[in-house]
Every structure is written in C-alpha cells, then in structure tokens.
Design an enzyme around this catalytic site. Structure first.
Site, short mmCIF file in Angstrom:
data_model
loop_
_atom_site.label_atom_id
_atom_site.label_comp_id
_atom_site.label_asym_id
_atom_site.label_seq_id
_atom_site.Cartn_x
_atom_site.Cartn_y
_atom_site.Cartn_z
N GLY A 203 23.05 -12.03 -25.74
CA GLY A 203 22.12 -13.16 -25.91
C GLY A 203 22.01 -13.53 -27.39
N ARG B 145 29.41 -13.17 -22.69
CA ARG B 145 29.37 -11.83 -22.07
C ARG B 145 30.68 -11.70 -21.29
NH1 ARG B 145 23.61 -13.29 -21.47
NH2 ARG B 145 22.33 -11.80 -22.64
N ASP C 104 22.69 -3.71 -26.99
CA ASP C 104 23.30 -2.46 -26.52
C ASP C 104 24.59 -2.72 -25.74
OD1 ASP C 104 20.85 -1.86 -23.82
OD2 ASP C 104 22.01 -3.63 -24.43
N THR D 229 19.16 -9.18 -31.39
CA THR D 229 18.61 -9.56 -30.09
C THR D 229 17.12 -9.79 -30.26
OG1 THR D 229 18.04 -8.79 -27.86
CG2 THR D 229 18.41 -7.08 -29.50
N ASP E 151 14.94 -9.03 -28.20
CA ASP E 151 14.19 -8.04 -27.39
C ASP E 151 13.62 -6.89 -28.21
OD1 ASP E 151 16.61 -8.28 -24.66
OD2 ASP E 151 14.98 -9.59 -25.31
N ASP F 130 14.73 -4.02 -28.53
CA ASP F 130 14.80 -2.82 -27.68
C ASP F 130 15.94 -1.88 -28.06
OD1 ASP F 130 16.58 -4.29 -24.81
OD2 ASP F 130 16.82 -4.50 -26.99
N ARG G 143 13.78 -8.70 -21.51
CA ARG G 143 14.60 -7.93 -20.56
C ARG G 143 13.75 -6.79 -20.00
NH1 ARG G 143 20.57 -5.88 -22.04
NH2 ARG G 143 19.27 -4.67 -23.41
O1 F6P Z 1 18.60 -10.08 -24.33
C1 F6P Z 1 18.04 -11.30 -24.76
C2 F6P Z 1 17.55 -12.07 -23.55
O2 F6P Z 1 16.95 -13.26 -23.99
C3 F6P Z 1 16.57 -11.31 -22.68
O3 F6P Z 1 15.27 -11.28 -23.23
C4 F6P Z 1 16.68 -12.11 -21.40
O4 F6P Z 1 16.27 -11.37 -20.27
C5 F6P Z 1 18.19 -12.39 -21.34
O5 F6P Z 1 18.64 -12.41 -22.70
C6 F6P Z 1 18.53 -13.70 -20.69
O6 F6P Z 1 19.95 -13.73 -20.58
P1 F6P Z 1 20.73 -15.14 -20.43
O7 F6P Z 1 20.65 -15.83 -21.75
O8 F6P Z 1 22.12 -14.72 -20.08
O9 F6P Z 1 20.01 -15.90 -19.34
#
Ligand code: F6P
Length: 328
Positions: free
Chosen positions: A15, A76, A107, A130, A132, A134, A176
């Site tokens: 992300g 990804r 991660d 990120t 998050d 985390d 997340r």
């Molecule tokens: O890891 C960053 C994040 O924004 C999370 O907080 C969220 O759950 C996820 O990415 C959303 O993923 P995507 O952008 O693939 O919808």
C-alpha cells in the site's frame, strides 16, 4: 565504505504511503552523494520481473518531497511469489548490473526481500513505508503521521455535523490488523470510544460506555473503529446494534477509506523518510543486507529484516489508559 555495490535498485511496494517520495528522493540523492548509480524500478516486484527500470539522477527527484503517493508506482505481485517469477526478476537485475536493492514498503515487501536474498544472495535493505505503523523495529513507519493528521482533520469535520444533529457517528479507519491509527487518531480527535483489534472490549462494554456518555449530558459522540477490530460486527452492523439497543441514539457511519493514504506528507514524515533513506544506502554500501532501517527513540537504527517481519509492534498501553480517562 567497503563499497562493492555500484548500482542500487529501488522499489516501492504494498500500500502506498505519504512520504514514500521523500524516501525515494533521499535514496537517490544519497546514491549521488556516494557516487553510486540508482535505478528506479516501477510497480514494485512486478516491475522488477518485467524489467521496468529507469536510472534516477538527483534531478529526477526534484520537487517530489511534498507529493503523496510514489512516483515509482507500487503493486502487489503474485508472480513474485513464485520461484520462476523471482528468477525472472533476478535475471533482470543482473542484466541491468544492479547489485543491491532498497525496498520501501511493509511486512509483505520485506518477506519478498528475505526470500529473494535467500535464493539469490542478493543484498536487500528495507525502509518501513506504510500508514499502518505495524512494523516491529521502528517507532514510526513512513506515512503514519500524515495519515493521523488527515484523519483527525476529517473527524473534526464529522464532529461538527454530529453535534449539530445530536448524533452518534461510527468512523472506520484503516490499519489492517493493527489499531495504531485508530487509537492515536481517536485520542487526537477526542473520540468517546475507540475500538481496536488489540483490545476487544465487547458489545456490552460499548453500550455501557455510550449510556454513560448520554447520562453525563453528551448530546453527540464519535466512536472510532479500526477496520481490523474484532468485536464481531462490521461498522454498519455495529451501528444497527447500537440503534436497536440504545434507541435514544441516532446513529450514522463514515468509512474513511483510501483518502487516508493520500495527501502531502507531514514534515515529520518527510524528515523520517530522508533520515531512513540515507541510512539504507549507507548500510548497503557498508556491505550489509537483510536489515530494516527504523527510528527508535529518535535514533536511526537497523534491525534484522526477519525480526521486523516476525516481531510485533505492541500497542501503547499508557495511551490506552489515557484514552479510557479521556472518555469519561
Ligand atoms: O497497509 C496499508 C493499507 O492501507 C491498510 O491499512 C488497508 O487495510 C490496506 O492497505 C488496503 O489495501 P488496498 O489499497 O489494496 O485496498
């Protein structure tokens, strides 16, 4: 510098996060400073597999420190999870004479780097990017501070309408499986309740707290809900449940979504990204690999990448205590 690295490849992966461009800028300019080449790899590991490369000079990264997102794009990659995909990526790197990698991401990104290093002995250094927050091994990940400030500003706006209508708002935020965003933005925005995965308070506790708020004269409330919260109901089901059990509340829901990932990075994130980017280059040039750079107690440090992936960034119990007191 024990400098056998002559050309560094750079990706952003997972992300996106505000401040990634500041980190890209820092890596490129540190490479220029140390007279090594830097190659931007577009779209993360997928672009590595496809050879989607562009040499980056100090001038390529002018005027990006203030821009959200990532000029290298991100992805990804499912193909990179296969040995064949990683072999293609390795061949592309060798053809381009790239001999070290800097990976900006979370991660998932770092797991990919560990596997790649194990299979091809290719030097990799991680930079935690990120929203998050985390990731074990750093107090802050790039993008987290900017996301918090974005969310607090939005919740302030929601509070205006909540108080005008005497309503209860459930506001779902990202993160997340972690509650760092929800807890810190919730405290910062003065939320009456904060629901996070790390501490499942249960529905009865939530109802009791909302009843207490009403009894204490609060005419409107904000409940911040982490998207990974484990209370057993999604934010819309929560709203229905509370309306059924507390008819004195008129309830609404706001899911903030991907706007939390955008915006011009805060000064904090720009400085963090600049410090981590320089350190990542210096570690590679020192012959290091399988490390993640991070900031701990305002010092730039390096932790083993495997620990960054396996370790658990613990939620701040003191801040949890503060949030409980503030919701009186
Ligand atoms: O890891 C960053 C994040 O924004 C999370 O907080 C969220 O759950 C996820 O990415 C959303 O993923 P995507 O952008 O693939 O919808």
């Amino acid at each position: 510098m024990g400098n056998k690295i002559k050309k560094i490849g750079l990706i952003t992966s997972g992300g996106d996060a505000p401040g990634m461009n500041a980190a890209i800028r820092a890596v490129v300019r540190a490479c220029t400073y140390y007279k090594v080449e830097c190659v931007g790899i577009y779209r993360g590991y997928q672009g590595m597999i496809e050879g989607d490369f562009e040499p980056l000079s100090a001038r390529h990264v002018s005027n990006i420190i203030n821009r959200g997102g990532t000029i290298l794009k991100t992805d990804r990659s499912k193909e990179f999870r296969t040995k064949e995909g990683r072999q293609k990526a390795y061949n592309q790197l060798k053809n381009a004479e790239i001999d070290g990698l800097i990976l900006i991401g979370g991660d998932g990104t770092f797991n990919g780097g560990l596997v790649f290093n194990k299979e091809f002995n290719f030097p990799c250094i991680g930079i935690p990017g990120t929203i998050d927050n985390d990731i074990f091994g750093t107090n802050y990940t790039i993008g987290y501070d900017t996301a918090l400030n974005t969310i607090v500003q939005v919740i302030d706006k929601i509070r205006d309408t909540a108080s005008s209508h005497n309503r209860l708002f459930f506001v779902e935020v990202m993160g997340r499986d972690a509650g760092f965003i929800a807890l810190n933005a919730g405290v910062g925005a003065g939320a009456e309740e904060i629901l996070i995965p790390e501490e499942n308070l249960g529905l009865d506790r939530l109802l009791e707290s909302l009843k207490r708020s009403k009894r204490s004269g609060k005419s409107s409330s904000i409940v911040v809900v982490a998207e990974g919260d484990k209370i057993g109901k999604n934010v819309f089901e929560l709203a229905d449940y509370v309306e059924q059990n507390l008819p004195q509340y008129e309830v609404r829901v706001s899911v903030l979504g991907h706007m939390q990932r955008g915006g011009s990075p805060s000064c904090f994130d720009r400085v963090l990204a600049s410090r981590l980017g320089v350190k990542a280059v210096e570690l590679l040039l020192d012959g290091k690999t399988n490390l993640m750079v991070g900031m701990v107690n305002n010092e730039i440090e390096a932790v083993e990448l495997k620990d960054a992936v396996k370790g658990r960034h613990e939620i701040d119990k003191e801040l949890l205590r503060v949030s409980d007191i503030m919701s009186i």
